[in-house]
Design a protein around this motif. Sequence first.
Motif, PDB file in Angstrom:
ATOM      1  N   LEU A 102      54.525  18.487 -16.499  1.00 24.71           N
ATOM      2  CA  LEU A 102      55.177  19.000 -15.287  1.00 24.71           C
ATOM      3  C   LEU A 102      55.222  20.531 -15.283  1.00 24.71           C
ATOM      4  CD1 LEU A 102      58.161  16.541 -14.690  1.00 24.71           C
ATOM      5  CD2 LEU A 102      56.016  16.740 -13.416  1.00 24.71           C
ATOM      6  N   TYR A 152      51.989  21.707 -14.198  1.00 22.06           N
ATOM      7  CA  TYR A 152      51.863  21.482 -12.767  1.00 22.06           C
ATOM      8  C   TYR A 152      52.562  22.603 -12.001  1.00 22.06           C
ATOM      9  CZ  TYR A 152      53.023  19.573  -8.215  1.00 22.06           C
ATOM     10  OH  TYR A 152      53.201  19.414  -6.879  1.00 22.06           O
ATOM     11  N   ARG A 153      53.742  22.923 -12.422  1.00 22.10           N
ATOM     12  CA  ARG A 153      54.501  23.970 -11.745  1.00 22.10           C
ATOM     13  C   ARG A 153      53.792  25.303 -11.835  1.00 22.10           C
ATOM     14  NH1 ARG A 153      55.652  27.796  -9.847  1.00 22.10           N
ATOM     15  NH2 ARG A 153      57.660  28.771  -9.349  1.00 22.10           N
ATOM     16  N   GLU A 154      53.114  25.545 -12.949  1.00 22.53           N
ATOM     17  CA  GLU A 154      52.483  26.846 -13.137  1.00 22.53           C
ATOM     18  C   GLU A 154      51.076  26.897 -12.551  1.00 22.53           C
ATOM     19  OE1 GLU A 154      53.971  29.570 -14.231  1.00 22.53           O
ATOM     20  OE2 GLU A 154      55.797  28.362 -14.306  1.00 22.53           O
ATOM     21  N   GLY A 155      50.626  25.829 -11.940  1.00 22.64           N
ATOM     22  CA  GLY A 155      49.369  25.920 -11.218  1.00 22.64           C
ATOM     23  C   GLY A 155      48.300  24.925 -11.601  1.00 22.64           C
ATOM     24  N   LEU A 156      48.615  23.925 -12.350  1.00 26.62           N
ATOM     25  CA  LEU A 156      47.635  22.891 -12.697  1.00 26.62           C
ATOM     26  C   LEU A 156      47.183  22.172 -11.435  1.00 26.62           C
ATOM     27  CD1 LEU A 156      46.389  21.222 -15.124  1.00 26.62           C
ATOM     28  CD2 LEU A 156      48.276  19.648 -14.774  1.00 26.62           C
ATOM     29  N   ASN A 157      45.905  21.833 -11.413  1.00 26.55           N
ATOM     30  CA  ASN A 157      45.378  21.108 -10.270  1.00 26.55           C
ATOM     31  C   ASN A 157      46.173  19.823 -10.069  1.00 26.55           C
ATOM     32  OD1 ASN A 157      43.897  19.744  -8.390  1.00 26.55           O
ATOM     33  ND2 ASN A 157      41.917  20.355  -9.260  1.00 26.55           N
ATOM     34  N   PRO A 158      46.774  19.644  -8.899  1.00 27.81           N
ATOM     35  CA  PRO A 158      47.653  18.483  -8.706  1.00 27.81           C
ATOM     36  C   PRO A 158      46.921  17.159  -8.826  1.00 27.81           C
ATOM     37  CG  PRO A 158      47.330  19.673  -6.656  1.00 27.81           C
ATOM     38  CD  PRO A 158      46.764  20.536  -7.722  1.00 27.81           C
ATOM     39  N   ARG A 196      66.738  24.273 -12.611  1.00 28.65           N
ATOM     40  CA  ARG A 196      65.623  24.639 -11.743  1.00 28.65           C
ATOM     41  C   ARG A 196      65.923  25.949 -11.015  1.00 28.65           C
ATOM     42  NH1 ARG A 196      64.500  24.167  -5.751  1.00 28.65           N
ATOM     43  NH2 ARG A 196      62.442  25.112  -5.811  1.00 28.65           N
ATOM     44  N   GLU A 215      63.619  29.235 -11.305  1.00 28.21           N
ATOM     45  CA  GLU A 215      62.947  29.844 -10.158  1.00 28.21           C
ATOM     46  C   GLU A 215      63.373  31.288  -9.959  1.00 28.21           C
ATOM     47  OE1 GLU A 215      60.469  29.074  -8.522  1.00 28.21           O
ATOM     48  OE2 GLU A 215      60.217  26.946  -8.988  1.00 28.21           O
ATOM     49  N   ARG A 231      60.452  31.351 -16.761  1.00 26.66           N
ATOM     50  CA  ARG A 231      60.348  30.286 -15.776  1.00 26.66           C
ATOM     51  C   ARG A 231      59.704  29.038 -16.406  1.00 26.66           C
ATOM     52  NH1 ARG A 231      57.030  32.263 -11.413  1.00 26.66           N
ATOM     53  NH2 ARG A 231      55.292  31.267 -12.481  1.00 26.66           N
ATOM     54  N   TYR A 270      61.312  25.287 -16.896  1.00 27.44           N
ATOM     55  CA  TYR A 270      60.745  24.020 -16.446  1.00 27.44           C
ATOM     56  C   TYR A 270      60.496  23.072 -17.608  1.00 27.44           C
ATOM     57  CZ  TYR A 270      60.429  24.758 -11.506  1.00 27.44           C
ATOM     58  OH  TYR A 270      60.773  24.898 -10.200  1.00 27.44           O
ATOM     59  N   SER A 286      61.915  19.352 -17.735  1.00 28.97           N
ATOM     60  CA  SER A 286      61.089  18.155 -17.909  1.00 28.97           C
ATOM     61  C   SER A 286      61.603  17.299 -19.049  1.00 28.97           C
ATOM     62  CB  SER A 286      59.643  18.531 -18.223  1.00 28.97           C
ATOM     63  OG  SER A 286      59.230  19.597 -17.439  1.00 28.97           O
TER      64      SER A 286
END
Lengths: 454, 613
Positions: free
Chosen positions: A146, A149-155, A375, A379, A387, A391, A395
């Motif tokens: 997660l 994902y939050r930091e920019g992983l391809n969804p 969170r 943020e 940040r 996260y 998680s």
Amino acid sequence: MSIYAVTMDRQSTGMLSTEYGRQLIWIGVSLFAGFIIFLLDFRIFEAVGYFAYGFGIFLLILVLFIGIEVNGAKSWFSLGFFQMQPSEFVKTFTILALAKYLSSVNFSFKNLSNLAIAFGIILLPVAIIIYQNDTGSATVFLSLILVLYREGLNPILLAVGILMAAAVLLALGLQNDLVVVGIIAGLTILTFYISNLRRPSLRTIFIQILLSGLTLLVFMIFVNLLFQLSPEIQLIILGSLFLASILAYILLTGFSEPVKRITGYLTIGLFFVVVALSANYVVSNLPTHMNNRIMVLFNPEIDPQGSGYNVIQSKIAIGSGGITGKGFKQGNYTKYKFVPKQETDFIFCTVGEEFGWLGSSLTLIIYFLLLLRIRFMAENAKTRFARAYGYGVLSILFFHLAVNVGMTIGLVPVIGIPLPFFSYGGSSLLGFTVMLAIMLNLFSYRKTVLGSKM
Amino acid sequence: MYDSLKIRGGVILFGMGLILFVFVLRLFALQVLSDEYKERANRYVIKRKIITPPRGKVYHKGGEVYVSNSPMFEMRFTPRQVYIPPKDTAVLVEQLGLSAEEIKDIISTANKKRDWREQILAHYIDLETYSILQEQLWNCEGISFNTINKRDYRMKTGANILGYISEVNDRELKRTGNVYRPGDLIGRAGIERHYDSLLRGKTGVMMIKKDVYNREVGSYANGDKDSPEEKGLDILLGVDTKLQQYGEELMEGKRGSIVAIEPHSGEIRAFVSAPSYDPSQLTGAELQTNWRVLNRDTTLPLFNRPLMAEYPPGSIFKLPMALAALNEGIITPQTIYSCGGGFRRNKGKPGCRMHPHPLTLTNAIKYSCNSYFAATYMDYLQDRKFDGIYDSFESWRLYMDKMGVGHPLGIDMPFEQTGLLPTTGRYDNEKHYYGKNRWGATNIISNSIGQGEILMTPLQMANMVAMIANRGTYYPPHFVRAVKNVEAGNDGNWKRIKYDKIKTGIDRQHFEVVVDAMEKVVSEGTARRAYLRDLSVCGKTGTVQNSGPDHAVFVGFAPKDRPLIAIAVIVENTGGGGGTWAAPVAALMIEKYLRSTIEEKKYEEARIKAATF
């Protein structure tokens, strides 16, 4: 600080319903450790990130040699008067290292080797802990995806992961438990929703939800029918459908967007049906005790002597709580200790029985407020490190919460991980306190960072 | 970019919230909507109850019960639940003879383990104490009683055959997975160990409902989820307990073994290990103390000699030597060698006693001539048809192997020793022996008279003579003849265990030569004390040199043409005299077995019983 108040409140509730003075000592130790961490300079945590991670890995390997075995897992150090489980601290160390790596200047999600290292940081402790035979603790680390994902992983990667997990559950439990199907439906719709979110407008969101829901429904019926056929016919039907849908997707290029989208979903869906089917075969061929743990999720009554025992007893304890519960220390079911492991992994039973639906819901809400707060802090952090760290904490905490509570109410397989700040156990309490203390420390220095032109 | 990623934080939290919301709904369904769980919790809880089945009984050849069970109880507690009020502790102290501190100790150590599995508080509680405890301990929590099998030995004989059972230890629990539960009994030696899986049966699990006061209120789900216990299977031994007991009486005051085998089935009729002990010593509460005493005894009563003691066979080894040489054509019944008090071709070694010479094979066996067999062995090893000593030695070794020397015979009893049949590799070892290509027939000539490197267990000796009695075949020696047929229930028929015949491949005609000679050994040779009228006993004596005084050995069978019993006797440290000390024991055993009373050998019986070594 408010978070600290919240967590302390939770701790004391957990404390009073069990009667272990030992836990008091651990609370003292944890508070002291938290206080020390609070005094440290915030930059230390970023600086020691990799070192702490290396040290953690070293401890994990060391415990393989000189550790002692508890409940079949060789994951504890025995230090004479008390025992310690290094994997509890490695969680924090791993978050630190991951956060540091993600915040390094050259890091990019588009760079494959960077991505591989990020995953490697997560998977290395997983591998060692699985080798310690402590699969429960190992799965916790997977939740750190997660953060990526939050930091920019391809969804898409996240979506595929979640959907595969969902498909496996679907395959195993379809005939038995509609609630599970409900959760999966929700998850799937959510995933499709987030994976297609670029310029969100209400209309697109609505269409997405509708389309994915429709596809899911078709598949649920389809899979249900499919499971009643023989394996050979299943394979033939699946194979031809899979080919047909790929062909259709290519040929339908000229058609309107919704038609194309539906075919696309069908293709993806078929892929997950394949995953689901193979999961079904794999599970039925697993060693009996593993198979049991999974199958019992769907129907604990199949094995009330063995794997299902915990879940049945736990459901009875919680179910007997009613709306308001039997009152503090009045739970005769837990008082007579009919639920195995009720001070550790099944502590939520006590809450359920003694405080009822209102009490257990309130507990979940307080946990959710804690998650919201983390969170919010994450943020508002001004560095990527802080940040990502926030996260990570989010998680891990959530994973513990969801799996632990989920298993006591029979929604998740029985995986032995503690409920943060509730379960009896020093390592876990200290581990989570340190984790949060670092978080608070990074947060309290936010203003300083602003001032120093960062 | 940054903003779109920021939304992801919201997405994550939304997902988490959704899942928690599902939990709240689920809790609502469980706690508010459904009455089922509430009722179940109020009415009863489900508890597991373990039922230990009776262990299988052991019958002897006569068809009567040899070993059965006397029911006893043990008191178990669940560490997580246990609570014993002070008043009840006093009851326990009074009834069980444990001190209050001990009880406290057991419980507090177990509590530290924070375990859910039941553990033992007290063993071997008899029925009377059990009923008193049942009556008085109703205030306790987390306590249960369980039946256990204390072995009840109907005869004081054959302890080394039966072995014993005791509580399973942590290592075995771990190794065997889910087969045993803590506190279960496991076979530790003998038949009890080898046939443990048949004898122990299957532990049953009953799911019972208990109310909040921990009282049983019925079975759960109409007993559908119970796994019923399965009784252990009964087994039938081929052991003749009268013969066994008689053998033990004869061997009193001596150390040694008697092994009696019925040649045409391979069933063991007697398996005496002296000194021995009363099997009931190793049962019940005194097991630990008695075992320690027996284990410290310097005469080694726990050492199962027929199975585990390895001796050089001595002169009885001349029998397989003769058979191998005859079959390989090295000698014929007419071959004559000279003697003259020693083996001349090797500087008079090995030495020999004075007797008429030169002599034929028959006389060589009769007089137990060392020179004759040394010469035979030398000619065997140096025969031109072989490609050197390595080839001829292998050929000889193969014969011995086929006759059951130097390998376990696969008896149905644990810890069987292999004995020793040397390989060329052993002699090639430079450090302890000679080195490659640096040894020849003269170096290993002692093998020919059973004194070299060769070692045999009494069981192997008996098996060898049974093989000779059968004229070249044998069945693996075994104790258990049959097991109660499972399909027909435990009151069904006996189901015979099949054993495969093993062939040595040696020509039958050679056996007639050797057997004739063995008859002469008894009628006019070294074993005249084993002679029995009309029973045509055949045998061979031996004297085994060792670090202490010599052992006396005798192997034989009877009757000659329709063998009913084959026997090996070894009496340790008699100072020699297989004919004086071992042969009469064998004769008494044979007479007891074939005539059931001792008349002809009354004088020998008194002499043997009086002797101690």
